[in-house]
Design a protein around this motif. Structure first.
Motif, PDB file in Angstrom:
ATOM      1  N   CYS A  26       0.848  -1.194   0.000  1.00 59.29           N
ATOM      2  CA  CYS A  26       0.000   0.000   0.000  1.00 59.29           C
ATOM      3  C   CYS A  26       0.884   1.244   0.000  1.00 59.29           C
ATOM      4  O   CYS A  26       1.796   1.336   0.823  1.00 59.29           O
ATOM      5  N   LEU A  28       0.286   4.098   1.002  1.00 60.40           N
ATOM      6  CA  LEU A  28       0.070   4.975   2.152  1.00 60.40           C
ATOM      7  C   LEU A  28       0.673   4.399   3.433  1.00 60.40           C
ATOM      8  O   LEU A  28       1.418   5.073   4.137  1.00 60.40           O
ATOM      9  N   CYS A  29       0.359   3.121   3.738  1.00 58.33           N
ATOM     10  CA  CYS A  29       0.824   2.554   5.013  1.00 58.33           C
ATOM     11  C   CYS A  29       1.941   1.539   4.825  1.00 58.33           C
ATOM     12  O   CYS A  29       2.473   1.017   5.816  1.00 58.33           O
ATOM     13  N   CYS A  65      -6.358  -2.737   0.805  1.00 64.04           N
ATOM     14  CA  CYS A  65      -5.445  -2.577   1.930  1.00 64.04           C
ATOM     15  C   CYS A  65      -6.160  -3.144   3.164  1.00 64.04           C
ATOM     16  O   CYS A  65      -7.238  -2.692   3.522  1.00 64.04           O
ATOM     17  N   CYS A  70      -5.541   2.111   8.185  1.00 65.19           N
ATOM     18  CA  CYS A  70      -5.185   2.887   6.976  1.00 65.19           C
ATOM     19  C   CYS A  70      -6.443   3.488   6.352  1.00 65.19           C
ATOM     20  O   CYS A  70      -7.480   2.848   6.255  1.00 65.19           O
TER      21      CYS A  70
HETATM   22 ZN   LIG Z   1      -2.669   1.066   3.506  1.00 63.06          ZN
END
Ligand SMILES: [Zn+2]
Length: 523
Positions: A26, A28-29, A65, A70
């Motif tokens: 992912c 983002l995380c 995700c 998240c």
């Molecule tokens: Zn994520």
């Protein structure tokens, strides 16, 4: 990745590929996920294969995700180093286009790309170059700075070179002191600034890098000395030419008595030529003195010509050639008839003259006679003119060049010419000694001799060299540094020449920013 299918079409290859990695992170995380949500297809242009265009049909997966903390619930897998998230071509394809752009630029680049099987436009190429990142700031200790012209010499920019790494570190869009000073302030490591003799970069360095030693560049020192010398030699060469012309006129007085007889003769042409050279030498002298900052009145006195001539020449901006006098003769339109009669065997000039008058000729008898003598195959040759020796004096620029070069590198005929020049006048001989001393000091880095040289030159009574010395006095520390240190802007000049080449390839409408990118990323 896996190749799923290859299809050969009229336009090239269409290759279907899929990513095979079972998981993706992912963005983002950074948590890994293996839960595929969906697929979609992206069409990408890739580098050509065997001269064929290649279209990639990439199957991209979307993942869930599974990190409950998240915010992103679904993400698309990424292919770093292969393609940017929203791009329509692969990174390696972009790089190829950029390389073509840097090597050629614009239209030429589009044509070369087509040859290599890459379909692209001029705009794309320019965009690729403009998207290149500036190189990260590096620590610069030894900086070379100089100006260069762009926009056909109407505007000037500044080039900055790291004298240790030999790289161009930046181009600035003007040559104002403030712009360069601002740039230098961002480089507090600067130890030495090597610059030309002009005041702008000197004051830029004083403001922007007060901690750095300034170093007057040897290339420009030599250039300034050459200019001073050129003015000096122009003055003496003009005098010498006048002397030679007078001798020639005296020896040719008999021929010269009848001006008509020598009209358009080689003798007159040579005379006109030497007059022109004399005038050109005066002109060069005027321009030189003006560069050295003398007033027009002072120039007129020094060169020995009228004040209005000086101001006209300086206003003209280039050497004003004399317009040739109207040379149309009354006899010209009758020449075919004359030739014909001469061929027929009529060699009686008086009779030919009468015949021409009957046909409406209004010119003089002498004109008919001269044209026959000059043009007709059996006419007598004008022999008097061919006896005088040619005036083999060099231009002041050529002479200055002879003075500046190492004597041991001169060819035999150059040495002879140099000897002849030095014998013109004791002042010229003295100037040669001073110039050679300076050049020697510069080549062997003997800055400690500078004061002695300046004292000798200031007492020499050679105005052009004195004003060169006065210029050095104002900037003495930097000049001494230039005569002592290993540092030289020769490398900067080399980069300016490369820059000119890039400029000639055309960088057109995109202007300075594009030129800057191309020079900073030059191959
Ligand atoms: Zn994520």
């Amino acid at each position: 990745m896996l190749i799923d299918q290859i299809q050969i079409t009229e336009n090239g290859l269409v290759i279907a590929i899929v990513a095979t990695h079972p998981t993706s992170c992912c963005p983002l995380c950074s948590q890994r996920s293996s839960s595929i949500q969906s697929h979609y297809r992206r069409s990408l242009r890739d580098v050509p294969c065997g001269g064929r265009r290649v279209q990639l049909c990439l199957t991209v997966r979307k993942f869930y995700c599974r990190n409950p903390l998240c915010e992103r619930k679904v993400f698309t897998e990424r292919f770093p180093a292969f393609v940017e998230p929203w791009a329509r071509m692969t990174i390696r394809h972009c790089e190829q286009i950029t390389s073509i752009g840097l090597a050629t630029c614009g239209k030429g680049g589009t044509r070369l790309a087509a040859r290599l099987g890459i379909h692209t436009t001029r705009q794309t190429i320019l965009r690729r170059i403009m998207a290149l990142p500036d190189s990260p700031p590096e620590s610069i200790l030894f900086l070379g700075i100089d100006d260069f012209s762009f926009l056909r010499g109407f505007r000037f920019g500044t080039i900055l070179v790291n004298l240790e790494s030999h790289h161009v570190v930046d181009l600035l869009s003007d040559r104002e002191a403030e712009t360069s000073a601002a740039w230098m302030r961002q480089h507090p490591d600067l130890m030495v600034v090597s610059r030309d003799r002009g005041g702008t970069y000197a004051s830029a360095a004083a403001q922007g890098a007060p901690q750095a030693t300034q170093c007057a560049d040897r290339f420009h020192l030599m250039k300034n000395l050459g200019e001073a010398l050129e003015g000096f030699l122009a003055h003496h060469l003009a005098r010498e030419r006048k002397r030679q012309t007078d001798i020639m006129l005296d020896s040719q007085a008999q021929v010269w008595q009848s001006k008509r007889a020598t009209r358009s003769s080689p003798m007159l042409e040579r005379l006109q030529q030497s007059r022109r050279e004399e005038r050109l030498a005066h002109y060069e002298q005027v321009v030189n003195l003006s560069k050295q900052g003398l007033s027009q009145q002072a120039i007129a006195e020094r060169v020995g010509i009228g004040h209005s001539t000086v101001s006209n020449w300086l206003a003209a901006g280039a050497f004003p050639e004399r317009k040739p006098r109207e040379q149309v003769s009354h006899v010209d339109q009758y020449l075919p008839y004359l030739f014909q009669r001469w061929e027929d065997g009529c060699h009686n000039i008086a009779r030919l003259f009468r015949e021409l008058v009957e046909r409406g000729y209004q010119g003089s008898y002498e004109s008919v006679r001269d044209n026959i003598v000059r043009l007709l195959p059996t006419g007598r040759k004008n022999t008097a003119a061919s006896s005088s020796k040619s005036l083999a004096l060099p231009s002041s620029r050529q002479a200055a060049f002879l003075f500046l070069r190492r004597p041991e590198k001169l060819r035999v005929e150059e040495q002879e010419l140099l000897t002849k020049l030095r014998q013109m006048n004791p002042e010229v001989d003295l100037a040669y000694d001073l110039v050679q001393q300076f050049a020697q000091m510069l080549r062997s880095r003997r800055g400690e001799h500078l004061d002695a040289w300046l004292a000798q030159t200031e007492s020499s009574n050679l105005p052009e060299l004195q004003s060169f010395a006065a210029g050095i006095q104002k900037d003495k520390d930097a000049v001494r540094a230039g005569l002592t240190w290993w540092i030289s802007n020769g490398m900067v000049e080399g980069h300016v020449n490369k820059l000119k080449l890039i400029k000639r390839q055309g960088y057109g409408k995109a202007g300075f920013p594009l030129l800057r990118k191309r020079v900073l990323h030059a191959l």
